[in-house]
Write a protein that holds these residues in place. Structure first.
Motif, PDB file in Angstrom:
ATOM      1  N   PHE B  38     -23.116 -49.794  21.665  1.00 25.39           N
ATOM      2  CA  PHE B  38     -22.402 -48.677  21.021  1.00 25.39           C
ATOM      3  C   PHE B  38     -21.122 -48.332  21.792  1.00 25.39           C
ATOM      4  O   PHE B  38     -20.067 -48.127  21.204  1.00 25.39           O
ATOM      5  CB  PHE B  38     -23.306 -47.443  20.952  1.00 25.39           C
ATOM      6  CG  PHE B  38     -22.630 -46.251  20.342  1.00 25.39           C
ATOM      7  CD1 PHE B  38     -22.513 -46.133  18.972  1.00 25.39           C
ATOM      8  CD2 PHE B  38     -22.086 -45.258  21.146  1.00 25.39           C
ATOM      9  CE1 PHE B  38     -21.867 -45.035  18.408  1.00 25.39           C
ATOM     10  CE2 PHE B  38     -21.436 -44.160  20.585  1.00 25.39           C
ATOM     11  CZ  PHE B  38     -21.340 -44.054  19.211  1.00 25.39           C
ATOM     12  N   TYR B  39     -21.230 -48.274  23.107  1.00 24.46           N
ATOM     13  CA  TYR B  39     -20.060 -47.861  23.888  1.00 24.46           C
ATOM     14  C   TYR B  39     -19.087 -49.004  24.173  1.00 24.46           C
ATOM     15  O   TYR B  39     -17.888 -48.792  24.251  1.00 24.46           O
ATOM     16  CB  TYR B  39     -20.491 -47.219  25.212  1.00 24.46           C
ATOM     17  CG  TYR B  39     -20.995 -45.808  25.013  1.00 24.46           C
ATOM     18  CD1 TYR B  39     -20.125 -44.794  24.632  1.00 24.46           C
ATOM     19  CD2 TYR B  39     -22.335 -45.489  25.173  1.00 24.46           C
ATOM     20  CE1 TYR B  39     -20.577 -43.508  24.427  1.00 24.46           C
ATOM     21  CE2 TYR B  39     -22.798 -44.199  24.969  1.00 24.46           C
ATOM     22  CZ  TYR B  39     -21.907 -43.211  24.593  1.00 24.46           C
ATOM     23  OH  TYR B  39     -22.346 -41.934  24.368  1.00 24.46           O
ATOM     24  N   TYR B 145     -12.627 -47.675  30.054  1.00 28.12           N
ATOM     25  CA  TYR B 145     -13.189 -46.427  29.525  1.00 28.12           C
ATOM     26  C   TYR B 145     -12.173 -45.732  28.647  1.00 28.12           C
ATOM     27  O   TYR B 145     -10.979 -45.812  28.881  1.00 28.12           O
ATOM     28  CB  TYR B 145     -13.578 -45.542  30.719  1.00 28.12           C
ATOM     29  CG  TYR B 145     -14.042 -44.157  30.354  1.00 28.12           C
ATOM     30  CD1 TYR B 145     -15.217 -43.973  29.652  1.00 28.12           C
ATOM     31  CD2 TYR B 145     -13.292 -43.040  30.708  1.00 28.12           C
ATOM     32  CE1 TYR B 145     -15.642 -42.703  29.320  1.00 28.12           C
ATOM     33  CE2 TYR B 145     -13.712 -41.768  30.378  1.00 28.12           C
ATOM     34  CZ  TYR B 145     -14.886 -41.609  29.689  1.00 28.12           C
ATOM     35  OH  TYR B 145     -15.301 -40.352  29.356  1.00 28.12           O
ATOM     36  N   ARG B 146     -12.658 -45.066  27.628  1.00 25.61           N
ATOM     37  CA  ARG B 146     -11.845 -44.301  26.663  1.00 25.61           C
ATOM     38  C   ARG B 146     -10.710 -45.157  26.097  1.00 25.61           C
ATOM     39  O   ARG B 146     -10.983 -46.169  25.482  1.00 25.61           O
ATOM     40  CB  ARG B 146     -11.320 -43.017  27.296  1.00 25.61           C
ATOM     41  CG  ARG B 146     -12.405 -41.963  27.446  1.00 25.61           C
ATOM     42  CD  ARG B 146     -11.825 -40.650  27.869  1.00 25.61           C
ATOM     43  NE  ARG B 146     -11.106 -40.034  26.774  1.00 25.61           N
ATOM     44  CZ  ARG B 146     -11.680 -39.267  25.856  1.00 25.61           C
ATOM     45  NH1 ARG B 146     -12.960 -38.999  25.922  1.00 25.61           N
ATOM     46  NH2 ARG B 146     -10.966 -38.745  24.893  1.00 25.61           N
ATOM     47  N   GLU B 147      -9.453 -44.753  26.341  1.00 22.98           N
ATOM     48  CA  GLU B 147      -8.341 -45.446  25.694  1.00 22.98           C
ATOM     49  C   GLU B 147      -8.267 -46.912  26.111  1.00 22.98           C
ATOM     50  O   GLU B 147      -7.806 -47.752  25.361  1.00 22.98           O
ATOM     51  CB  GLU B 147      -7.000 -44.770  26.042  1.00 22.98           C
ATOM     52  CG  GLU B 147      -6.855 -43.366  25.506  1.00 22.98           C
ATOM     53  CD  GLU B 147      -7.317 -42.336  26.498  1.00 22.98           C
ATOM     54  OE1 GLU B 147      -7.909 -42.718  27.532  1.00 22.98           O
ATOM     55  OE2 GLU B 147      -7.109 -41.142  26.235  1.00 22.98           O
ATOM     56  N   ASN B 149     -10.704 -48.784  26.640  1.00 18.73           N
ATOM     57  CA  ASN B 149     -11.883 -49.514  26.162  1.00 18.73           C
ATOM     58  C   ASN B 149     -11.754 -49.788  24.669  1.00 18.73           C
ATOM     59  O   ASN B 149     -11.308 -48.947  23.911  1.00 18.73           O
ATOM     60  CB  ASN B 149     -13.121 -48.653  26.428  1.00 18.73           C
ATOM     61  CG  ASN B 149     -14.391 -49.329  25.990  1.00 18.73           C
ATOM     62  OD1 ASN B 149     -14.502 -50.547  26.048  1.00 18.73           O
ATOM     63  ND2 ASN B 149     -15.348 -48.561  25.528  1.00 18.73           N
ATOM     64  N   ARG B 151     -14.039 -51.613  21.432  1.00 18.80           N
ATOM     65  CA  ARG B 151     -15.325 -52.224  21.074  1.00 18.80           C
ATOM     66  C   ARG B 151     -15.156 -53.659  20.584  1.00 18.80           C
ATOM     67  O   ARG B 151     -16.122 -54.402  20.499  1.00 18.80           O
ATOM     68  CB  ARG B 151     -16.013 -51.378  19.997  1.00 18.80           C
ATOM     69  CG  ARG B 151     -16.510 -50.045  20.509  1.00 18.80           C
ATOM     70  CD  ARG B 151     -17.318 -49.331  19.457  1.00 18.80           C
ATOM     71  NE  ARG B 151     -17.908 -48.112  19.989  1.00 18.80           N
ATOM     72  CZ  ARG B 151     -17.365 -46.914  19.885  1.00 18.80           C
ATOM     73  NH1 ARG B 151     -16.207 -46.774  19.289  1.00 18.80           N
ATOM     74  NH2 ARG B 151     -17.969 -45.844  20.383  1.00 18.80           N
ATOM     75  N   PHE B 172     -17.492 -34.918  34.920  1.00 21.46           N
ATOM     76  CA  PHE B 172     -18.119 -35.086  33.605  1.00 21.46           C
ATOM     77  C   PHE B 172     -19.178 -34.009  33.384  1.00 21.46           C
ATOM     78  O   PHE B 172     -19.832 -33.548  34.321  1.00 21.46           O
ATOM     79  CB  PHE B 172     -18.768 -36.477  33.503  1.00 21.46           C
ATOM     80  CG  PHE B 172     -17.768 -37.577  33.307  1.00 21.46           C
ATOM     81  CD1 PHE B 172     -17.642 -38.226  32.090  1.00 21.46           C
ATOM     82  CD2 PHE B 172     -16.931 -37.964  34.332  1.00 21.46           C
ATOM     83  CE1 PHE B 172     -16.710 -39.228  31.911  1.00 21.46           C
ATOM     84  CE2 PHE B 172     -15.995 -38.967  34.166  1.00 21.46           C
ATOM     85  CZ  PHE B 172     -15.883 -39.600  32.951  1.00 21.46           C
ATOM     86  N   GLU B 176     -22.402 -35.304  28.717  1.00 25.07           N
ATOM     87  CA  GLU B 176     -21.835 -36.657  28.796  1.00 25.07           C
ATOM     88  C   GLU B 176     -22.703 -37.553  29.669  1.00 25.07           C
ATOM     89  O   GLU B 176     -22.940 -38.714  29.338  1.00 25.07           O
ATOM     90  CB  GLU B 176     -20.420 -36.601  29.367  1.00 25.07           C
ATOM     91  CG  GLU B 176     -19.391 -36.044  28.426  1.00 25.07           C
ATOM     92  CD  GLU B 176     -18.070 -35.824  29.122  1.00 25.07           C
ATOM     93  OE1 GLU B 176     -17.248 -36.733  29.103  1.00 25.07           O
ATOM     94  OE2 GLU B 176     -17.874 -34.739  29.712  1.00 25.07           O
ATOM     95  N   ASN B 181     -22.126 -41.088  28.026  1.00 22.51           N
ATOM     96  CA  ASN B 181     -20.731 -41.146  27.584  1.00 22.51           C
ATOM     97  C   ASN B 181     -19.786 -41.051  28.787  1.00 22.51           C
ATOM     98  O   ASN B 181     -18.988 -40.136  28.900  1.00 22.51           O
ATOM     99  CB  ASN B 181     -20.489 -40.005  26.590  1.00 22.51           C
ATOM    100  CG  ASN B 181     -19.162 -40.140  25.874  1.00 22.51           C
ATOM    101  OD1 ASN B 181     -18.448 -41.116  26.066  1.00 22.51           O
ATOM    102  ND2 ASN B 181     -18.835 -39.165  25.047  1.00 22.51           N
TER     103      ASN B 181
END
Lengths: 451, 327
Positions: B38-39, B145-147, B149, B151, B172, B176, B181
């Motif tokens: 998912f992540y 991570y985030r921007e 990253n 999928r 965090f 999270e 997350n």
């Protein structure tokens, strides 16, 4: 080994665990996402508030960043209403002594003027250090300047403060508009819309609507491939040109050549004459305080004088509020003739309206055909050379206006601001200027990606 | 007793055979796999599949070389479990080459050398992961991570990416951290998924609780002392962040709950858990987080037989089999 029933049971359990896992993860993600966003915005505020105090920030994802390894991140700051306010660029540049200077540069979104500068904490042995007092002096020098920036001594034109000298004064704040009074061979009527705030041009839009109402505007048609020109698509070229005008603040500085092209705006190969003429008309309107509504009334006055009806009655107003009408069959209404009945220029709508209404307002008065051939201030009949039409900037001798030098891989002709280095801080100022110019190079490339 | 059926003793009649236990492990790891996919998307899925397949192939290859049985009615599911465990303990931007190195080391050195499935004294997945961490630490810093990253990104499976600077995890929120997350190893971040897997293992009787519980309790109890000595400060938030983000919960459930490599008796299991927790707290101040987490597990793996022996000898209680409790 497992029996068939055990295997069945196992598969059922795996499927259930999969569903359970998916539910946990998706629910957890959405529950925690709000916190994550808040935390990220809080981090951004901690880092960026000193250079650009925006309501929220969003990191820019662009392939253009791949060409700029010195840039660690680019962020756009937004107001509470979601309007873009500026860029914050996190980058590390090399000083003249090959040391690393890591800093944040904040730029105004529309004018790309520097609005904030701050140093990032050093994290290595090769850090270039600038003291707080030196940084304060550099801020005083650089903040408020439009990028790209050069030192006055590095300008071969010997123009001490080009950016200040070229800016047009006497503009009234407001939204101004000008459109061509006749369509081109593709049945498009060009228009320019300009916004002036605090006496500075802050927004410019150049597009064209079609006299055939079933057609799209030119920018939309170019993006969809229905309107093709050589080089970049027309919408991109239009955007670049508008951006260039925002930087230089004067259409004369776009260095339009006699064939209607320019060499100083990257990626622009199309004929910019309609833009330059309409931009000049907008500026003249801005000086006279003749805003967009007045302009529309002016065109309506022209229509009324010809057909006794306004655009609404004639059905010439499109959904965007533009008056879609070409006056090509009645050129006498906008053409300036000399004594020999030879056309020497065109009148602006403001002047035509004055002629129709017979106003005595000096700002609305008719130009003298002998003195103002093209109604935009350029003397056609006198034979004086128009520097703005040969790829050079206006003012000064042509020999002195040819820019051959470059700074940070940018031609000097592209420089928007010229500054003196902060006292006793030449290298420090130079390094900060390099960072600003790196931001400019990125933004140039990024805009092309985005449009 | 005569061997009338022609098969060798012992005759154990229980549904909790080795394949059953490993299959429950596979099932228990499914939520963690879902979380990682998912992540981190496609590359996490490929990384997991790659590690599982290569582990099976490496085991089969070694089995053939050594002449051990590799075909027939027994399929060694422990290879799939070990492969999956290795993948779940890798950062998202790990290259397939690095993953392969971990798998080959785990299969060859820590499993086949000791006699294959069930005979290994070390947790092969743990050893494989630790090996690559020690051999190529810079190859295991890809925590996009985030921007940063995506999928759909697959490039990082082939080309080594620039090390990603991890954000301060203490910033965090609890939500999270619990939901996974945040940047970390692909399958070790979501506490709820790990706990769900652990509960499943307990319900299926495929996990002993002695070591995991004593390990977590040791960390919770001694973390304040350890941080006060090392950093002169202690916060409960810091302890929770460490417990949730370090991978300690994953280690507790899936490595310390292992039936093969951990002590089988209560006293020795508890002792092993305490020692493991203690070593983790001691080493975390001067070793990298992953090393301080996994090296103690291997240390207690080495100790488990000795601990079981002493526990059995010293205990006055009736000697019980090391087999899984079927009750």
């Amino acid at each position: 080994m497992m029996t068939r029933s055990q295997l069945k049971k196992f598969i059922t359990e795996v499927v259930l665990l999969f569903i359970l896992g998916a539910a946990i993860v998706i629910a957890g993600y959405f529950i925690s996402q709000n916190n994550a966003e808040k935390r990220v915005q809080s981090e951004y505020h901690t880092r960026f508030d000193s250079v650009l105090d925006s309501y929220s920030y969003k990191k820019v994802k662009s392939k253009a960043l791949e060409d700029f390894p010195e840039i660690d991140g680019v962020y756009i700051g937004y107001s509470a209403t979601g309007i873009a306010e500026g860029y914050v660029i996190d980058l590390t540049v090399k000083s003249l002594s090959e040391q690393d200077l890591s800093m944040l540069v904040a730029l105004d979104y529309e004018s790309t003027r520097v609005v904030g500068l701050t140093l990032n904490p050093g994290n290595g042995e090769n850090d270039y250090t600038i003291s707080d007092s030196e940084m304060e002096l550099i801020r005083e020098t650089v903040i408020g300047r439009q990028i790209p920036i050069a030192f006055e001594t590095e300008d071969s034109s010997e123009d001490d403060d080009a950016s200040d000298k070229v800016a047009i004064t006497g503009l009234h704040d407001g939204v101004y508009y000008a459109q061509r009074l006749f369509d081109d061979r593709n049945k498009y009527i060009d228009y320019v819309e300009m916004e002036v705030s605090n006496g500075v041009i802050t927004k410019v839009k150049w597009d064209a609507f079609s006299t055939d109402k079933t057609n799209q505007d030119r920018s939309e048609a170019s993006l969809r491939g229905a309107y093709e020109i050589s080089g970049l698509d027309w919408a991109t070229q239009s955007y670049n040109l508008c951006h260039a005008l925002l930087e230089c603040q004067n259409p004369d500085n776009l260095a339009m050549k006699s064939n209607g092209t320019t060499d100083i705006v990257d990626g622009v190969t199309c004929d910019i004459r309609p833009f330059v003429e309409l931009a000049k008309e907008c500026i003249n309107n801005a000086k006279a305080g003749y805003d967009k509504d007045d302009y529309m009334n002016g065109i309506n006055a022209m229509l009324t004088s010809l057909y006794d009806k306004n655009s609404e009655d004639l059905g010439y107003t499109n959904s965007d509020g533009h008056i879609v009408f070409s006056f090509e069959k009645t050129p006498e209404i906008y053409t300036i003739y000399n004594d020999d009945e030879v056309a020497v220029g065109v009148l602006e709508v403001r002047q035509i309206e004055a002629k129709i209404r017979g106003a005595s307002d000096p700002s609305l008065s008719l130009p003298d055909a002998q003195d103002n051939g093209d109604a935009s201030g350029n003397d056609i009949s006198s034979g004086e050379y128009d520097y703005s039409e040969d790829g050079l900037t206006s003012g000064g001798d042509a020999d002195e206006q040819i820019f051959t030098d470059s700074l940070d891989d940018l031609p000097m002709s592209e420089m928007a601001s010229f500054i003196e280095p902060a006292p006793d801080c030449y290298e420090q100022t130079r390094t900060v200027v390099k960072a600003c110019n790196t931001c400019y190079k990125f933004l140039k490339e990024y805009m092309n990606w985005k449009v | 007793m005569s061997n009338s059926s022609g098969k060798l003793a012992p005759y154990i009649h229980t549904e909790k055979s080795a394949p059953y236990i490993y299959m429950t492990y596979l099932a228990a790891l499914v939520p963690c796999c879902v979380c990682s996919i998912f992540y981190y998307g496609l590359r996490a899925a490929l990384l997991i599949l790659f590690c599982m397949v290569t582990f099976v192939l490496a085991d089969r290859f070694c089995g053939r070389l050594s002449g051990r049985r590799v075909t027939g009615d027994y399929f060694d599911i422990s290879s799939l479990v070990s492969g999956m465990l290795i993948a779940l303990m890798l950062p998202p931007d790990t290259t397939l080459l690095t993953a392969l190195a971990a798998v080959v080391f785990a299969s060859l050195i820590t499993k086949q050398v000791f006699g294959g499935a069930g005979s290994n004294i070390l947790n092969s997945a743990c050893a494989g992961r630790l090996f690559v961490e020690l051999a190529w630490p810079t190859n295991l810093q890809g925590f996009s991570y985030r921007e940063a990253n995506s999928r759909l990104a697959l490039k990082s499976l082939i080309f080594q990416q620039e090390p990603f600077k991890l954000p301060d995890i203490s910033q965090f929120s609890l939500a999270e951290l619990v939901a996974g997350n945040y940047p970390g190893m692909i399958g070790t971040t979501c506490l709820i998924c790990i706990v769900a897997g652990g509960i499943f293992l307990i319900l299926k009787g495929s996990m002993r609780l002695y070591s995991p519980v004593s390990y977590v309790l040791t960390i919770v109890t001694l973390y304040p002392v350890a941080t006060l000595i090392a950093d002169k400060t202690f916060t409960y938030d810091g302890m929770i962040v460490y417990l949730l983000s370090s991978g300690a919960m994953f280690v507790a459930v899936f490595l310390l709950g292992d039936l093969t490599t951990m002590p089988s008796r209560f006293a020795s299991g508890v002792f092993a858990g305490v020692v493991c927790g203690l070593l983790t707290l001691i080493t975390k101040t001067f070793l990298s987080p992953v090393v301080s987490l996994l090296a103690p597990v291997l240390a207690v793996n080495f100790l488990s037989f000795v601990l079981d022996f002493f526990s059995k000898t010293l205990s006055r209680r009736k000697i019980r089999s090391r087999e899984v409790d079927v009750s």
